[in-house]
Design an enzyme around this catalytic site. Structure first.
Site, PDB file in Angstrom:
ATOM      1  CG  HIS A  84      -0.311  -0.119   2.539  1.00 24.97           C
ATOM      2  ND1 HIS A  84       0.320   0.948   3.134  1.00 24.97           N
ATOM      3  CD2 HIS A  84      -0.185  -1.168   3.409  1.00 24.97           C
ATOM      4  CE1 HIS A  84       0.791   0.581   4.310  1.00 24.97           C
ATOM      5  NE2 HIS A  84       0.513  -0.714   4.514  1.00 24.97           N
TER       6      HIS A  84
ATOM      7  CB  CYS B  23       1.581  -3.892   5.174  1.00 28.20           C
ATOM      8  SG  CYS B  23      -0.017  -4.536   5.671  1.00 28.20           S
TER       9      CYS B  23
END
Lengths: 428, 100
Positions: free
Chosen positions: A210, A226
């Site tokens: 992201h 992440c």
């Protein structure tokens, strides 16, 4: 006939204007506006048989530069620029100092397909096309912490979402609660959202690639597993990545690869626990190459590169005729007028609220604190004010007392700074 | 014969007396020279003492300067260490602040 010719002229003019406009729009979407484009940052053609892309560069620093600002402008992570320039102050480097931009990369030892992420180098490689016209786009990333590491192995992009909502995991909510920061169950798109503007959800549940609202964290181990990219990089990756794209996550601190008949070695500081094994693996590989090529590797050089771990490909062996082991001189890059993404500091206003963040004797300490505050996400503007016997770091201006209080709260929670709210100057 | 012996004896006495007078003048001269040399020696001694004192003072100054330089070096190293620690602490705080 003349009338038709006039109409044709008019249509041709309109088409030309429309296409010019289209180009400009495309440019705005695809590339951040870097005024000097002589050095490639992200997109490279992979020459058949080669494993090394890009080119090293050097730049002369100017007053007020920070390494995170230079890193972002040139598509590098803070880890890469720090490792390539040992001893250079990250936040207050000296003006006039020349620093290396490590914009040359050895591709990871993995199939050149889809997305390959090398955790150790904190870089993502996105392969496009097939040999002989294989291209690669590469971006720096931030990865998981030691406590919450990014998982390794094969996965794929399960779905994509622009302007994602962040559903706060219970573990993160608990961490924040301990610091006195109560997070809502979900954070909508906007400047407070740590996922940024785009998200690629992986088939490994709970893990995403992201954007970020903390660009200075790229090149750090700061996520909960992440992988985060600069906002301008996630925009490009998002656009170029279809659902079901394979994603392979590897951990390769030591990389070897060929270019133009020369073997290169690139070493990065390994993550805890993986160093010895990875070193053994790469040395075994080098011995095998040495045996096959019937040439002698400069092992002293190899050890030096491995211990320095500067993240730069260094030539260690001529593989055949025509190869030249001499190190290629880095390209000199002009300092741009403005660094892309550099935090802006609004002008001082008498009628605004401020937060006194620090009162110190040494200017360098004040400048460091101000730079760190400026690079928070979302940014908190901060500047250094000199006084007779020292320096003050002042955050602001803020339009309201609540904005100033909110900034003071963030300074306390994130940086353990006890800020003092300063009210506006009363004008007579 | 006796007269001859007497004359010879007298001449010897006069000669001896005359020799004695010459030795006394020499003694005065030597005395004067000794005095001069003594004065010179005194001066030389004073000069040497002054030189030694100056050398001692210079050595003391040099020792003081070395000690000050050592202290300054130590203080600079300490300042550098403190600055490094400050930078490290600031960096650690920054890295922590970059988490979600």
């Amino acid at each position: 006939m003349r009338r038709i010719a006039n109409w044709l002229c008019f249509i041709a003019l309109c088409t030309a204007l429309a296409s010019l406009n289209g180009c400009a729009v495309m440019k705005n979407v695809q590339e951040p506006s870097h005024p000097e484009s002589e050095i490639k940052r992200n997109n490279f053609q992979v020459v058949r048989g080669d494993d090394v892309v890009g080119q090293l560069a050097v730049i002369k620093l100017e007053e007020g530069d920070t390494l995170p600002d230079i890193a972002r402008h040139f598509g590098l992570g803070i880890n890469a620029i720090s490792a390539a320039n040992p001893g250079v102050d990250v936040w207050v480097p000296k003006a006039g100092e020349r620093i290396m931009l490590p914009l040359s990369f050895i591709l990871p030892d993995a199939p050149r397909k889809g997305i390959v992420i090398n955790q150790a180098t904190m870089r993502l490689f996105q392969f496009k096309g097939n040999s002989p016209s294989l291209a690669v786009s590469t971006y720096p990333i931030g990865v998981g912490t030691e406590e919450r590491p990014t998982p390794m192995g094969q996965t794929r992009v399960a779905r994509k979402a622009p302007r994602p909502t962040w559903h706060v995991p219970a573990s993160i909510a608990a961490d924040h609660r301990k610091k006195g920061d109560i997070l809502p169950a979900e954070i909508p798109p906007g400047p407070e959202n740590p996922l940024g503007e785009y998200a690629l959800y992986l088939s490994k549940t709970g893990y995403l690639i992201h954007g970020t609202n903390k660009p200075a964290s790229i090149g750090l181990r700061a996520t909960n597993g992440c992988m985060r990219l600069y906002p301008e990089n996630i925009a490009m990756l998002y656009k170029d990545t279809p659902v079901n794209t394979p994603v392979l996550i590897v951990n390769q601190p030591y990389l070897i690869g060929q270019r133009d008949g020369v073997l290169y070695l690139e070493a990065h500081t390994p993550f805890e626990g993986s160093g010895a094994g990875e070193l053994e693996k790469i040395n075994a590989k080098l011995k095998s190459i040495e045996k096959q090529s019937a040439r002698t590797i400069d092992w002293k050089k190899v050890k030096e590169v491995q211990s320095e771990a500067r993240g730069i490909p260094v030539p260690i062996l001529e593989m055949g005729q025509g190869g030249h082991k001499e190190e290629v001189k880095p390209v000199k890059v002009e300092h741009p007028d403005t660094l892309y993404g550099r935090p802006a500091i609004p002008e001082l206003k008498l009628e605004a609220w401020y937060v006194l963040a620090a009162d110190v004797r040494e200017e360098i300490d004040a400048r460091r604190i101000a730079a760190i505050i400026n690079h928070q996400g979302p940014p908190i503007p901060a500047r250094v004010l000199s006084k007779s016997n020292g320096y003050r770091v002042v955050a602001g201006p803020f339009d309201t007392i609540s904005a100033a209080r909110e900034a003071a709260k963030r300074l306390k929670i994130d940086l353990d700074i006890d800020g003092i709210v300063i009210e506006p100057v009363k004008q007579i | 014969m006796k007269t001859g012996l007497l004359v010879i004896s007298m001449m010897l006495v006069v000669g001896a007396a005359l020799t004695g007078c010459a030795t006394s003048g020499d003694l005065e001269k030597v005395q004067a020279q000794q005095n001069l040399i003594n004065a010179k020696a005194e001066q030389a001694l004073q000069d040497a003492q002054a030189a030694k004192a100056a050398a001692d003072a210079a050595k003391q100054k040099a020792d003081d300067a070395t000690a000050r330089a050592d202290n300054a070096e130590k203080a600079a190293a300490e300042r550098e260490k403190i600055a490094d620690e400050k930078a490290k602490r600031a960096d650690a705080a920054f890295q922590k602040s970059m988490r979600k």
